[in-house]
Every structure is written in C-alpha cells, then in structure tokens.
Design an enzyme around this catalytic site. Structure first.
Site, PDB file in Angstrom:
ATOM      1  N   CYS A  65       0.866  -1.286  -0.028  1.00 33.54           N
ATOM      2  CA  CYS A  65      -0.135  -0.163  -0.017  1.00 33.54           C
ATOM      3  C   CYS A  65       0.973   1.252  -0.123  1.00 33.54           C
ATOM      4  O   CYS A  65       1.482   1.701  -0.865  1.00 33.54           O
ATOM      5  CB  CYS A  65      -0.932  -0.016   1.138  1.00 33.54           C
ATOM      6  SG  CYS A  65      -2.378   1.171   1.125  1.00 33.54           S
ATOM      7  N   GLU A  73      -2.765  -9.106   2.691  1.00 33.22           N
ATOM      8  CA  GLU A  73      -2.965  -9.546   4.461  1.00 33.22           C
ATOM      9  C   GLU A  73      -4.559  -9.514   4.481  1.00 33.22           C
ATOM     10  O   GLU A  73      -4.822 -10.204   5.394  1.00 33.22           O
ATOM     11  CB  GLU A  73      -2.136  -9.002   5.486  1.00 33.22           C
ATOM     12  CG  GLU A  73      -2.521  -7.694   5.661  1.00 33.22           C
ATOM     13  CD  GLU A  73      -2.243  -6.435   4.596  1.00 33.22           C
ATOM     14  OE1 GLU A  73      -1.758  -6.798   3.524  1.00 33.22           O
ATOM     15  OE2 GLU A  73      -2.308  -5.342   5.046  1.00 33.22           O
ATOM     16  N   HIS A 118      -3.882  -5.039  -0.356  1.00 35.42           N
ATOM     17  CA  HIS A 118      -3.472  -5.728   0.943  1.00 35.42           C
ATOM     18  C   HIS A 118      -3.599  -6.934   0.740  1.00 35.42           C
ATOM     19  O   HIS A 118      -4.648  -7.633   1.117  1.00 35.42           O
ATOM     20  CB  HIS A 118      -4.415  -5.241   1.939  1.00 35.42           C
ATOM     21  CG  HIS A 118      -4.140  -3.507   2.516  1.00 35.42           C
ATOM     22  ND1 HIS A 118      -3.238  -3.232   3.400  1.00 35.42           N
ATOM     23  CD2 HIS A 118      -4.632  -2.313   1.768  1.00 35.42           C
ATOM     24  CE1 HIS A 118      -3.162  -1.942   3.549  1.00 35.42           C
ATOM     25  NE2 HIS A 118      -3.942  -1.594   2.399  1.00 35.42           N
TER      26      HIS A 118
END
Lengths: 228, 193
Positions: free
Chosen positions: B77, B177, B175
């Site tokens: 990001c 994750e 992202h």
C-alpha cells in the site's frame, strides 16, 4: 427487546471469512466503559483468525480508543453517536489514522418525510438531516458511510434504496447499505437501484436464511462485480 | 526464515503479522536497521498520509537503509508508494526505487477506492499460480500509473500499476493480508522468493 444468541463471535468471524464474506463489521451495540477491555481482547482474537477487512464499532469516543482497537488488529473503526456529539473526532481520526480507517455509521429514519439522524441505536432523534450530516461527515474526512435505515432495519423488506441512491450520487465516498436485508433480491436491488457500494447484513447470515456463496453467485449472474 | 516487518509507526501492522502467523511464519516487528538488514525477507508496510509517513521514515534513518537492502522486500500500500520517485500526496519525494510518480484519482470516481478489485497481467514468481482477475482488497486515493516496473494491473478510472518490481524490490498497492486465500498465497509466494 428480544435478543437471540447467534453464537461465538470468533468462530462466526472465522466461518464468514472462510465462506467468502468480503468484510466483517463487529458492532458492540451494548458497549460500555467496563466492556471496552473485553472488546479489545475479542478484536484481537478475531483479527488473528480472519484474512478479510475488519471494522470494529461500539462506544468509541476518542483517538486513544481507536489506537487500542487498531493495535489489536482492527483495520477500521465505525463511529456513530460520538461523531454527532463531537464532529471534530472525525477530523482527528482521519488526521491520525487516515480516512480509510474511519467509517461513520449513520442511523436515520423518516419523520414527516424528512430523513432524521438518530442516536443510541436509533432510539434518540437529533436535529440533523441525514443528507446534510452525510455531506459534513465526508468533508470532515470519513472514508466510508455505513447508513442504516431504522425504517427498514428488522423488516426484511429490502434496503432503503431511494435514500441510498441519493447518498451515493451526492457523495464521493463509498456507501454501505444496512437495514432491511431479507432476500437475495434485496442485495441485487441495493447494488442496482440503491447504487450502494457494499451491503451489510447480520441476522439473515447468522440464522442461515441466506448463504453467502450462493448470494455471491446470484449477484454475479446479475452482473454485479463480486469476488467469488 | 527470518521475516521482519518494518515498524516505523505508519499504520496498523498487526494484520500483516497475523497473516504471516497463519502461514506459520513468525514475523518480527522492528525499526532497528541492523535487525532489518539481517532479515531474510522484509515487509515495508504503510497506511496513512505519504509526507508524514516519509517524515517518520526519515526520523528513524530507514529512508537510507531500505534502498540498500539486498534481500526480497515487499512494500504494501503506502509502503509501495513510498518506494516510487515521488507522490503528489503532500508533494513527497520517495525512495526512488521504482521509476514512477504516484498521482491521485480524479473526482470522476469515488475516492478512496475502498473494496475489492481485480488484478491482471500478472508477472514474476510473486504471482506464481495466482489466477488472472483475482480479487484483492484495496484502500487508496493515489496510484502508480502504468510503467516499466509494473507486474500487475488494476482498472479504476484508469489501468494503473497495482504491483511493481525492480530487482529484489516488490510493491503491491493492494493488501494481500486482507485479501482472503489468494492474498495469503501471494504472501506465501513472497516467502518463497
């Protein structure tokens, strides 16, 4: 009020992440000072388990509250009454954590044809007009608006698509529709007619009335871009 | 394997730590240059505003350390954006690893872009076995335009670079994750670089 126990939040959260929910919103509707610590612990246990975005709300009234939740693995926070009481909080949170972290939840219902913002889970009316407040919230730096229509919430008759479309057209930040989900068609309707960017539901998922993978297939068939 | 997440106070890094733990990889959070240099893999996260994140990076001296790293580095990001030449956000000079300038979406689209969007034209082993048009979770107002370093592209207002690579440096705008199983696979691929 009749409350039904939908099960252990950590297990439920893991199950939703597994079955294709795109985001999890955890709202502690009975949040009090004493429960704040319990909330942080619960957030941590959920965050460890899930691999989708995680928004937490309930009783947040300061930058410090948000800091604790983020440190425990929340990605975003949702503020409601505290934003109405202290609108500067939106600016402060956006400055400290970024707009992407700040979801402002707005509960409203129509009083004599006027969409009026309510507090305390929709119990206490304010002077605020939904659309004016939404505009202010955007200007102050909210990243998303979670709009719950009290007129639709619990009815299972569909989302407040007319008000949602007006919000979505008027504002340049994503609008999450909440309140009224009863059938899969209601989700299609809110994306198409309500121009909603996302749709939130609780009981229809908790009580297995709508299956998320099946819902997503239906949305895809209706040409709504969706992660399968 | 020793994986270090650079902890310079820019945003929430717990999610990233948890994601690696789910893969069975213990992640160390550190702002210590020696610890970072000694890692097998480095994650450079970032959430928030570019110029203040860069100021924090400079305060720790890590702006000088990151470009010299030799092991695989993954910017996520804002981390990815700071690895570029420049960002119009706060008129910020970046680390200059990726030869591209970060710019803002216009007001023709909703800004920030928050939500799931597709990645395509996937290149490099970072995307090994990742299907084209996989959905990733994105939250951003600024983007890196298409450029030579692009290894994944996403369409939002324009086709832009949602992942970049140069030598041992990788950057993703999305992202991983927070992007479900596919995101987890990308992190696993990174661990295997």
């Amino acid at each position: 009020m009749d409350l039904r126990d939908a099960g252990d939040p950590v297990e439920l959260a893991a199950k939703y992440a597994e079955t294709g929910a795109d985001e999890l919103v955890f709202l502690d509707i009975s949040a009090t000072e004493e429960r704040r610590k319990t909330l942080a612990d619960l957030v941590l246990r959920v965050a460890e388990k899930i691999n989708i975005p995680f928004t937490v709300g309930g009783g947040i009234s300061s930058v410090e509250d948000v800091d604790v939740l983020l440190q425990n693995g929340a990605d975003k926070v949702s503020i409601n009454s505290s934003a109405v009481k202290n609108p500067q909080l939106i600016n402060d949170l956006a400055a400290k954590f970024g707009s992407q972290c700040v979801v402002v939840a707005i509960d409203a219902k129509q009083i004599e044809g006027k969409w009026t913002v309510h507090l305390v889970g929709g119990k206490v009316p304010t002077e605020l007009d939904l659309f004016e407040w939404a505009k202010e919230v955007e200007q102050r730096g909210a990243g998303e608006i979670l709009f719950t229509s009290m007129d639709h919430d619990g009815t299972k008759n569909g989302f407040a698509d007319e008000a949602l479309a007006k919000l979505s057209t008027m504002l340049n930040i994503p609008i999450i529709a909440s309140g009224g989900a009863g059938t899969m068609q209601h989700f299609t309707d809110t994306f198409k007619n309500g121009k909603s960017d996302a749709a939130l539901a609780a009981s229809v998922f908790h009580f297995h009335e709508i299956d998320i993978p099946e819902l997503k297939q239906v949305l895809k068939k209706n040409n709504i871009p969706v992660r399968i | 394997m020793k994986l270090v997440i650079i902890n310079y106070g820019a945003g929430n890094i717990q999610s990233i730590k948890f994601a690696f733990e789910r893969l069975g990889v213990h992640a160390i959070l550190s702002d210590d240059a020696d610890v970072i240099k000694a890692a097998d893999k480095v994650i450079f996260p970032g959430v928030g505003e570019a110029s203040s994140a860069m100021a924090k990076l400079k305060a720790t001296g890590l702006d000088k350390v990151i470009p010299t790293l030799k092991q695989p580095v993954l910017g996520i990001c804002l981390g990815m954006q700071l690895m570029c030449n420049h960002s119009t956000e706060g008129d910020t000079t970046g680390l200059g690893i990726f030869d591209v300038d970060v710019v803002k979406f216009s007001n023709k689209v909703k800004v920030p872009q928050i939500g799931w969007n597709e990645i395509e034209s996937l290149k490099t082993p970072l995307f090994k076995d990742i299907p084209e048009h996989s959905f990733m979770y994105l939250v951003h107002s600024f983007y890196a335009p298409k450029c030579d370093a692009m290894i994944a592209s996403t369409n939002y207002e324009v086709d832009y670079a949602s992942a970049l690579q140069k030598d041992n440096f990788y950057g993703v705008q999305f992202h991983p994750e927070k992007s479900g199983k596919v995101g987890q696979e990308i992190l696993k691929n990174f661990c295997q670089l």
